[in-house]
Write an enzyme that holds these catalytic residues in place. Structure first.
Site, PDB file in Angstrom:
ATOM      1  CB  SER A   1      33.848  21.450  49.359  1.00  0.00           C
ATOM      2  OG  SER A   1      33.299  20.386  49.837  1.00  0.00           O
TER       3      SER A   1
ATOM      4  CE1 TYR B   1      28.958  23.318  47.399  1.00  0.00           C
ATOM      5  CE2 TYR B   1      29.386  21.000  47.724  1.00  0.00           C
ATOM      6  CZ  TYR B   1      29.588  22.290  48.129  1.00  0.00           C
ATOM      7  OH  TYR B   1      30.197  22.717  49.315  1.00  0.00           O
TER       8      TYR B   1
ATOM      9  CE  LYS C   1      32.028  25.338  47.286  1.00  0.00           C
ATOM     10  NZ  LYS C   1      32.085  26.977  47.691  1.00  0.00           N
TER      11      LYS C   1
HETATM   12  C1  UD1 Z   1      27.709  16.793  52.490  1.00  0.00           C
HETATM   13  C2  UD1 Z   1      27.736  16.839  50.968  1.00  0.00           C
HETATM   14  C3  UD1 Z   1      29.030  17.496  50.615  1.00  0.00           C
HETATM   15  C4  UD1 Z   1      29.267  18.866  51.224  1.00  0.00           C
HETATM   16  C5  UD1 Z   1      28.903  18.624  52.725  1.00  0.00           C
HETATM   17  C6  UD1 Z   1      28.949  20.198  53.439  1.00  0.00           C
HETATM   18  C7  UD1 Z   1      26.311  15.284  50.090  1.00  0.00           C
HETATM   19  C8  UD1 Z   1      26.322  13.839  49.510  1.00  0.00           C
HETATM   20  N1  UD1 Z   1      27.609  15.593  50.265  1.00  0.00           N
HETATM   21  O1  UD1 Z   1      28.834  15.901  52.993  1.00  0.00           O
HETATM   22  O2  UD1 Z   1      29.334  17.476  49.168  1.00  0.00           O
HETATM   23  O3  UD1 Z   1      30.399  19.482  51.071  1.00  0.00           O
HETATM   24  O4  UD1 Z   1      27.730  18.170  53.125  1.00  0.00           O
HETATM   25  O5  UD1 Z   1      28.976  19.978  54.780  1.00  0.00           O
HETATM   26  O6  UD1 Z   1      25.344  15.831  50.462  1.00  0.00           O
HETATM   27  N2  UD1 Z   1      23.623  11.140  57.456  1.00  0.00           N
HETATM   28  C9  UD1 Z   1      22.741  10.289  57.844  1.00  0.00           C
HETATM   29  N3  UD1 Z   1      21.488  10.933  58.092  1.00  0.00           N
HETATM   30  C10 UD1 Z   1      21.261  12.096  57.741  1.00  0.00           C
HETATM   31  C11 UD1 Z   1      22.324  13.087  57.317  1.00  0.00           C
HETATM   32  C12 UD1 Z   1      23.460  12.366  57.050  1.00  0.00           C
HETATM   33  O7  UD1 Z   1      22.912   9.130  58.149  1.00  0.00           O
HETATM   34  O8  UD1 Z   1      19.931  12.753  57.801  1.00  0.00           O
HETATM   35  C13 UD1 Z   1      25.269  10.621  57.159  1.00  0.00           C
HETATM   36  C14 UD1 Z   1      25.671  10.541  55.678  1.00  0.00           C
HETATM   37  O9  UD1 Z   1      24.947   9.545  54.991  1.00  0.00           O
HETATM   38  C15 UD1 Z   1      26.986  10.573  56.036  1.00  0.00           C
HETATM   39  C16 UD1 Z   1      27.144  11.432  57.373  1.00  0.00           C
HETATM   40  O10 UD1 Z   1      26.010  11.340  57.949  1.00  0.00           O
HETATM   41  O11 UD1 Z   1      27.408   9.520  56.102  1.00  0.00           O
HETATM   42  C17 UD1 Z   1      27.634  12.989  57.181  1.00  0.00           C
HETATM   43  O12 UD1 Z   1      26.595  13.307  56.174  1.00  0.00           O
HETATM   44  P1  UD1 Z   1      26.364  15.302  55.732  1.00  0.00           P
HETATM   45  O13 UD1 Z   1      26.377  15.808  57.270  1.00  0.00           O
HETATM   46  O14 UD1 Z   1      25.403  15.395  54.623  1.00  0.00           O
HETATM   47  O15 UD1 Z   1      27.954  15.425  55.185  1.00  0.00           O
HETATM   48  P2  UD1 Z   1      28.546  14.643  53.875  1.00  0.00           P
HETATM   49  O16 UD1 Z   1      27.726  13.766  53.300  1.00  0.00           O
HETATM   50  O17 UD1 Z   1      29.848  14.481  54.207  1.00  0.00           O
END
Ligand code: UD1
Length: 347
Positions: free
Chosen positions: A133, A157, A161
């Protein structure tokens, strides 16, 4: 190993093949002529996904419901299925849960990988593609991120990895018959073009796109945007979203390029999208309003994550070319066709 598919239809073991990325990769491999054997304990995957893989590919994909720490079950699979390579997707993947349950994450992710490697060793199977990842880069100093960037974990997590990457490097160094690829995924989204295979998170989705889709389809009232004060053009987090079918093709390319040693590859597009761009684009492709509210930053989140995919482009001859619009269109197609995912699945 290049060009192997011209000669023999080899058998590939897909651990976690009933899950999101494993199932899409099983379809891609099967379409390329490989025989597929899936092992999955169904802790997060669905048996319906296996049926869908069989139907989409019109092949009799073998399925074993087993835990990878069950050495008896693994020995039977390796002894009878004629496996020549392994794609290892199985593992726990929820960041927040890993902070609360670190022992469980180390036990499951490290224990199952160790058990798998030992079984491979016993049965003289020494090719493996590992689902790593982009989380192994922690909070990157610069973007886009190349494979030579410093690594570091911010949660159990991610650390699981990183530890597995190190284990594979050590094993490869001990005996040059081993061939490993570490695939560092950026943010996989999208679904199979049929709309019959897609991501079906258990409980409340942790990740942005599944959450946005559930709001668009009416399962949840609104999206929470985790912070608008990041140092990005619109203040929301920017990520490198990659279509799961492009990601699946990346596994095929990696499998066919395996060579002695252990090499890491970023699988991403190199292009970013913000949270608000994802929400807006989802409204457009779905024709539904996607209400949102702004809340505090999520602890541990970073501002920007972007892949430098040059190594995979050059060395694997692979490129992710599906657009954000296609990703969200395909996610919406899946979500609207199967609002409750595999739970209430009807053909
Ligand atoms: C997350 C994990 C990462 C994992 C990946 C798998 C965390 C901190 N990181 O990555 O370790 O490998 O998923 O796909 O959990 N967001 C919102 N609202 C939401 C959900 C997300 O605003 O309800 C934002 C987050 O702040 C971020 C973006 O959307 O800026 C993407 O978030 P997400 O899809 O959870 O991915 P990652 O955080 O990049």
């Amino acid at each position: 190993m290049s060009g192997r598919w011209f000669t023999v239809k080899e058998t590939v073991l897909v651990t976690g093949g009933a899950g999101y990325i494993g199932s899409h990769t099983a379809v891609a491999l099967s379409e390329r002529g490989y025989r597929i054997v899936i092992v999955d304990d169904l802790s997060n995957g669905s048996p319906v996904a296996v049926d869908v893989i069989r139907r989409l590919t019109d092949t009799d994909v073998a399925f074993h419901e087993a835990d990878l720490t069950d050495t008896g079950a693994l020995d039977r699979i390796f002894a009878t299925e004629g496996i020549s390579a392994v794609l290892h997707f199985a593992g726990l993947k929820a960041v927040g849960e890993s902070v609360a349950l670190p022992l469980r994450y180390y036990q499951v992710n490290l224990g199952s990988t160790m058990s798998l490697l030992e079984a491979m060793d016993r049965h003289d199977v020494r090719q493996l593609v590992f689902s790593s990842s982009a989380t192994v880069y922690g909070d990157p100093e610069t973007v886009p991120i190349s494979e030579t960037a410093p690594t570091g974990a911010t949660n159990p997590y991610g650390r699981s990895k990183l530890i597995i990457e190190d284990i594979l490097r050590d094993v490869a160094a001990s005996d040059d018959r081993w061939q490993f690829c570490l695939l560092r995924y950026f943010n996989p989204v999208g679904a199979h073009a049929s709309g019959d295979l897609g991501e079906d998170p258990a409980g409340i989705p942790n990740n942005l796109v599944p959450f946005v889709m559930q709001v668009a389809v009416g399962r949840r009232p609104e999206v929470q945007v985790f912070g608008t004060d990041y140092d990005t053009p619109d203040g929301t987090g920017v990520r490198d979203y990659i279509h799961v079918v492009d990601l699946a093709d990346g596994h095929l390319a990696a499998l066919e390029a395996l060579e002695p040693g252990c090499e890491a590859f970023n699988l991403g597009t190199g292009t970013g999208a913000s949270v608000l761009e994802v929400i807006d684009a989802t409204s457009l492709v779905s024709g539904r309003e996607v209400p949102y509210t702004v809340v505090e930053r999520r602890p541990g989140d970073i501002a920007v994550s972007l892949a430098d995919p040059t190594r995979a482009n050059d060395r694997l001859g692979w490129r992710a070319d599906r657009s954000l619009e296609t990703m969200l269109h395909d996610s919406w197609n899946w979500q609207s066709k199967h609002p409750m995912g595999f739970e209430d699945y009807e053909d």
